[in-house]
Design an enzyme around this catalytic site. Sequence first.
Site, short mmCIF file in Angstrom:
data_model
loop_
_atom_site.label_atom_id
_atom_site.label_comp_id
_atom_site.label_asym_id
_atom_site.label_seq_id
_atom_site.Cartn_x
_atom_site.Cartn_y
_atom_site.Cartn_z
CB CYS A 1 -0.88 0.04 1.24
SG CYS A 1 -1.93 -1.40 1.44
N GLY B 1 -1.24 1.36 -4.83
CA GLY B 1 -2.51 0.74 -4.48
C GLY B 1 -3.66 1.40 -5.19
CG ASN C 1 3.33 -0.36 2.65
OD1 ASN C 1 4.36 0.12 2.24
ND2 ASN C 1 2.85 -1.48 2.15
N GLY C 2 2.24 -3.00 4.63
CA GLY C 2 3.05 -4.16 4.99
C GLY C 2 2.19 -5.35 5.30
CB CYS D 1 10.80 -5.01 -0.12
SG CYS D 1 10.10 -5.72 -1.62
CE1 TYR E 1 5.38 -3.28 -12.04
CE2 TYR E 1 4.69 -3.65 -9.78
CZ TYR E 1 4.38 -3.31 -11.08
OH TYR E 1 3.11 -3.00 -11.41
CB SER F 1 7.51 -0.92 -14.70
OG SER F 1 7.08 -2.08 -15.38
CG ASP G 1 8.39 -6.97 -18.11
OD1 ASP G 1 8.43 -5.85 -17.54
OD2 ASP G 1 7.34 -7.64 -18.19
CG ASP G 2 9.43 -4.69 -14.15
OD1 ASP G 2 8.89 -5.39 -13.28
OD2 ASP G 2 8.78 -4.06 -15.01
CB CYS H 1 6.20 -11.69 -1.02
SG CYS H 1 6.50 -10.28 0.07
CB CYS I 1 13.66 -8.56 2.12
SG CYS I 1 12.71 -10.11 2.00
CB CYS J 1 10.17 -12.84 -3.96
SG CYS J 1 10.97 -11.32 -4.49
P1 5GP Z 1 3.25 -11.60 -14.67
O1 5GP Z 1 4.51 -12.34 -14.96
O2 5GP Z 1 2.82 -11.80 -13.23
O3 5GP Z 1 2.12 -11.89 -15.59
O4 5GP Z 1 3.50 -10.06 -14.83
C1 5GP Z 1 4.74 -9.45 -14.72
C2 5GP Z 1 4.54 -8.02 -15.11
O5 5GP Z 1 3.76 -7.37 -14.11
C3 5GP Z 1 5.81 -7.24 -15.24
O6 5GP Z 1 5.71 -6.47 -16.42
C4 5GP Z 1 5.87 -6.32 -14.04
O7 5GP Z 1 6.20 -5.00 -14.45
C5 5GP Z 1 4.49 -6.36 -13.47
N1 5GP Z 1 4.48 -6.69 -12.03
C6 5GP Z 1 5.38 -7.38 -11.33
N2 5GP Z 1 5.02 -7.46 -10.03
C7 5GP Z 1 3.87 -6.81 -9.90
C8 5GP Z 1 3.02 -6.53 -8.79
O8 5GP Z 1 3.26 -6.90 -7.65
N3 5GP Z 1 1.91 -5.77 -9.07
C9 5GP Z 1 1.62 -5.33 -10.32
N4 5GP Z 1 0.52 -4.61 -10.49
N5 5GP Z 1 2.39 -5.61 -11.37
C10 5GP Z 1 3.50 -6.32 -11.18
MG MG Z 2 5.43 -4.19 -16.35
#
Ligand code: 5GP
Ligand code: MG
Length: 493
Positions: free
Chosen positions: A14, A41, A115-116, A260, A266, A307, A369-370, A406, A462, A465
Site C-alpha cells: 500500500c 494501491g 503498509n506491509g 524489500c 518494480y 516500468s 521486462d523488469d 512473499c 530482503c 522472493c
Molecule cells: P506476470 O509475470 O505476473 O504476468 O507479470 C509481470 C509483469 O507485471 C511485469 O511487467 C511487471 O512489471 C508487473 N508486475 C510485477 N510485479 C507486480 C506486482 O506486484 N503488481 C503489479 N501490479 N504488477 C507487477
Molecule cells: Mg510491467
Amino acid sequence: MIEDWQYGGPQEECGVFGIFAPGRDVARLTFFGLYALQHRGQESAGIATSDGNVTYLHKGMGLVSQVFNETNLKPLEGYLAIGHNRYSTTGASHLRNASPYLIETVHGPLGVAHNGNLTNALELRQELLERGVGLASTTDSEVITQMLASKADSWAEGHPAHLDNWERRLWSMMHVAEGAYSLIVLTRNAIYAMRDSLGLRPLCIGELNGGGYVVASESCALMTIGAEFVREVEPGEIVRINASGLRSTQAATANKRALCIFEYVYFARPDSMFEGQTIHDVRQRMGRQLGLEAPADADIVIPVPDSAFPAAIGYSDMTGIPFSEGLTKNRYIGRTFIQPDDELRRSSVRLKYNPLTANLEGKRVVLVDDSIVRGNTAGPIVQLLRDGGAAEVHVRVSSPPVRHPCFMGIDMATYSQLVAAKYDIEGIRSRIGADSLAYLSLPGMESAVRETLNGTRPHGHCTACFSGEYPLNVPNWLFEEDRARLFISVAQA
Ligand code: 5GP
Ligand code: MG
C-alpha cells in the site's frame, strides 16, 4: 469456497501518507500525496483528519481521483491528516477492508494507515479475540489498530520512561508484531510514524516550506506537494510530530536491514529515492548488468512500458543495441494485477498494449521486462510483437526468477502462483514463446542496488522472493496454499 469479503488479507502492499501542517489545507495536500502514491494501491483510498478536537474520515473504493472530489474533501478539516491507498489483492474488493481505520479509544481518536504485512497476524488476531475484542475485517491493519487501542503496556513492558501514551503503545506493539509494517498513526493532535525493525517497507520524512512535516511511503509524494526530503524513517524508529516539532525514539534495533528489493525492481516510482539512490538509476544499472550477463544478437531493444524503461535503456547502453519503442500502452488502464483472475489478466494484456508495427517489421527484438511473476504478461506480449512483424523476440528480465512467495507485503503469496516455482527457464521460455529468455542473476541485481552505498552504513535487502532466504521467521501456516481458511476458523472460534 471462501468468500473474499471474509478474507481481505494478509498480503497488502500500500501507499501511506501523513501530514502535520497548521494553517494548511491538509486534506487537499494528502489528496495530492496519495495521488503521487497511486501506483502503490488502486483498490481503495482514504483520508482521515483531525482539527485537535474532532476527527473526520472519508474513504471509498477505487482510485484517489474516483474516491475524492471537492464536495467530500471540503468537510475534512484540521491541521493533521493521514491517507492510505490500498493495493488490490486477488478477488473482489470491499469497503470494509478500506483504510485508514479510524476508531475511538480511551485516549481519544486513533487513525491508522498501514503498509506491509504481519507474519504473526494469526496469533495476534487470536490474542485480541481472546481479550474480547471484536474484529470487523480480516486485515492485519485492523489487528494493528486494535492493538494500539489496548492498554499501553499490555503487549510488552519495559519502554523508555520519556515516551508519551501513544509512543508507549507503538513501542509495545513493535515488540510483539513480526513482519513488515510502515505505519502512520493519527491522534487528536499528533501524527506518529513507525517502521518495523528490519525496515522491510519504505517510509520517509519531508519538511514543508513555511512549517510542518510530511511522512510518506515514497519521496515522490513529497516532491508533488512541494516538501523537502529530510530523511528516511529508520528501521525500528518511532517518530512523533506535533506542535512541539519532531521527536524520534529508536524503539528497536535489528542486526540487519531488509528493505524489500522488489521495491527497487518494480514497485516504487522511478523518481523516488531509497537509501540515497534514485530508483530510476538503480533500474538502469540492473539493465546494464543484464546486458553484461545476457547479451543478444538483435537489432533493437524495447521495454515493456512503462516500468521497464530504465532497465531497457541500461541494457541498450551496455550492449550497444539501439533503444526503440515497440509497444504503445493505453495509459487509462490500471495495472494488469488489478484484474480479479488469471483469465482476465491474460486478455487484459491485449487491452493494454498495441504493437508499433513500423518499428518492429523484420527486426530481431530484445524485449526487456523488469520481472516475470505469474508469467501471464510475457507470453501475450511476445505474441503481440510477432503479430506486429518482429522476426525474433529475445526476452531479458532485469531481476532473477521469482521462485518464492512473499509474506511481507507484495501480492505474490503462494508457490502455485509463481511460474518460476513450477518451471525451469527453458520451460518458461517455451511457454511464453520467446526465441530466448534470460534473467538477471541474484548477485547482479544486488550489485546494481548496492553500488552507491559504499558500505557507509549497515545495509541489506530482503531478497526472499528470489533467493528463498527470509529475513525473519516464517511460521509454517503461511506456506499453506489455502491459509485463508485459518482466518475464518479463528473468526468462528
Ligand atoms: P506476470 O509475470 O505476473 O504476468 O507479470 C509481470 C509483469 O507485471 C511485469 O511487467 C511487471 O512489471 C508487473 N508486475 C510485477 N510485479 C507486480 C506486482 O506486484 N503488481 C503489479 N501490479 N504488477 C507487477
Ligand atoms: Mg510491467
